[in-house]
Motif scaffolding. Structure first.
Motif, PDB file in Angstrom:
ATOM      1  N   ARG A 121      -8.757  -6.195  17.478  1.00  0.00           N
ATOM      2  CA  ARG A 121      -8.919  -5.039  16.595  1.00  0.00           C
ATOM      3  C   ARG A 121      -8.086  -3.855  17.093  1.00  0.00           C
ATOM      4  O   ARG A 121      -7.487  -3.123  16.295  1.00  0.00           O
ATOM      5  N   VAL A 122      -8.051  -3.678  18.422  1.00  0.00           N
ATOM      6  CA  VAL A 122      -7.243  -2.604  19.002  1.00  0.00           C
ATOM      7  C   VAL A 122      -5.766  -2.837  18.676  1.00  0.00           C
ATOM      8  O   VAL A 122      -5.049  -1.915  18.259  1.00  0.00           O
ATOM      9  N   GLU A 123      -5.324  -4.069  18.852  1.00  0.00           N
ATOM     10  CA  GLU A 123      -3.929  -4.432  18.559  1.00  0.00           C
ATOM     11  C   GLU A 123      -3.583  -4.163  17.088  1.00  0.00           C
ATOM     12  O   GLU A 123      -2.540  -3.580  16.776  1.00  0.00           O
ATOM     13  N   GLN A 124      -4.462  -4.559  16.200  1.00  0.00           N
ATOM     14  CA  GLN A 124      -4.238  -4.341  14.767  1.00  0.00           C
ATOM     15  C   GLN A 124      -4.201  -2.855  14.433  1.00  0.00           C
ATOM     16  O   GLN A 124      -3.374  -2.403  13.630  1.00  0.00           O
ATOM     17  N   MET A 125      -5.078  -2.088  15.060  1.00  0.00           N
ATOM     18  CA  MET A 125      -5.116  -0.650  14.814  1.00  0.00           C
ATOM     19  C   MET A 125      -3.824  -0.002  15.297  1.00  0.00           C
ATOM     20  O   MET A 125      -3.254   0.863  14.624  1.00  0.00           O
ATOM     21  N   ARG A 126      -3.335  -0.415  16.457  1.00  0.00           N
ATOM     22  CA  ARG A 126      -2.076   0.133  16.970  1.00  0.00           C
ATOM     23  C   ARG A 126      -0.942  -0.136  15.977  1.00  0.00           C
ATOM     24  O   ARG A 126      -0.149   0.754  15.688  1.00  0.00           O
ATOM     25  N   GLU A 127      -0.881  -1.354  15.460  1.00  0.00           N
ATOM     26  CA  GLU A 127       0.172  -1.705  14.495  1.00  0.00           C
ATOM     27  C   GLU A 127       0.064  -0.839  13.236  1.00  0.00           C
ATOM     28  O   GLU A 127       1.073  -0.355  12.723  1.00  0.00           O
ATOM     29  N   ARG A 128      -1.168  -0.632  12.744  1.00  0.00           N
ATOM     30  CA  ARG A 128      -1.360   0.213  11.556  1.00  0.00           C
ATOM     31  C   ARG A 128      -0.940   1.650  11.823  1.00  0.00           C
ATOM     32  O   ARG A 128      -0.338   2.296  10.964  1.00  0.00           O
TER      33      ARG A 128
END
Length: 182
Positions: A101-108
């Motif tokens: 989730r952290v990784e996805q948030m960073r990408e967003r």
């Protein structure tokens, strides 16, 4: 009444197996750094026994200290320690899901400016100015094909904000069950 005594009875072999498992768990803790041990939330006497174990060089003394650590482990609940070690090793599926989730948030955050507003509304403890700077620098790094220093720093900042929020949520949930009703 006999059935109740039968359920409580544990064979000597089972007791020894459980004690050896606790001792092995304690030995896993001896491989951790002192800083990591502090984060584990262990009782002070167990932390001290582990620090002492690391200083011992004599074989006989290490064996005695190992048994002492195992003895101290009997007095505490081993599940939080197992969960902590699993999280450190990356074996916890819940922790892995959190990291994703952290990784996805960073990408967003890097792809979309509106994502920062959404992130801050969801995680108000986040440092908006620092995040904005990291996002801008991570975008520049990507454009210029530079090493991903700010990209990694952004990940750590997002993780810290989300982890802080998660820990506060756990605290609120735990406190909900501690109320005394007279």
């Amino acid at each position: 009444m006999n059935d109740m005594n039968h359920e409580e009875w544990v064979s000597k072999t089972q007791m020894k197996k459980r004690m050896n498992e606790l001792q092995d768990l304690g030995m896993e803790l001896t491989r951790l750094s002192n800083e990591t041990l502090k984060k584990a939330g262990l009782p002070e006497d167990l932390q001290q026994a582990i620090r002492d174990y690391k200083k011992i060089t004599s074989n006989g003394a290490t064996k005695r200290q190992t048994q002492y650590i195992g003895r101290l482990m009997r007095d505490i609940d081993p599940e939080p320690i197992r969960e902590f070690l699993a999280r450190l090793k990356g074996e916890s599926s819940a922790h892995n899901a959190f990291l994703q989730r952290v990784e996805q948030m960073r990408e967003r955050l890097i792809e979309n400016d509106q994502a920062l507003t959404d992130f801050v509304s969801e995680y108000p403890a986040a440092d908006v100015a620092a995040l904005r700077t990291l996002i801008r620098n991570a975008r520049k790094e990507k454009e210029l094909s530079k090493p991903p220093k700010n990209f990694r720093a952004l990940y750590q900042a997002v993780k810290a904000a989300m982890d802080h929020s998660q820990n506060n949520l756990d605290y609120v949930v735990d406190n909900d069950f501690d109320t005394d009703e007279d």
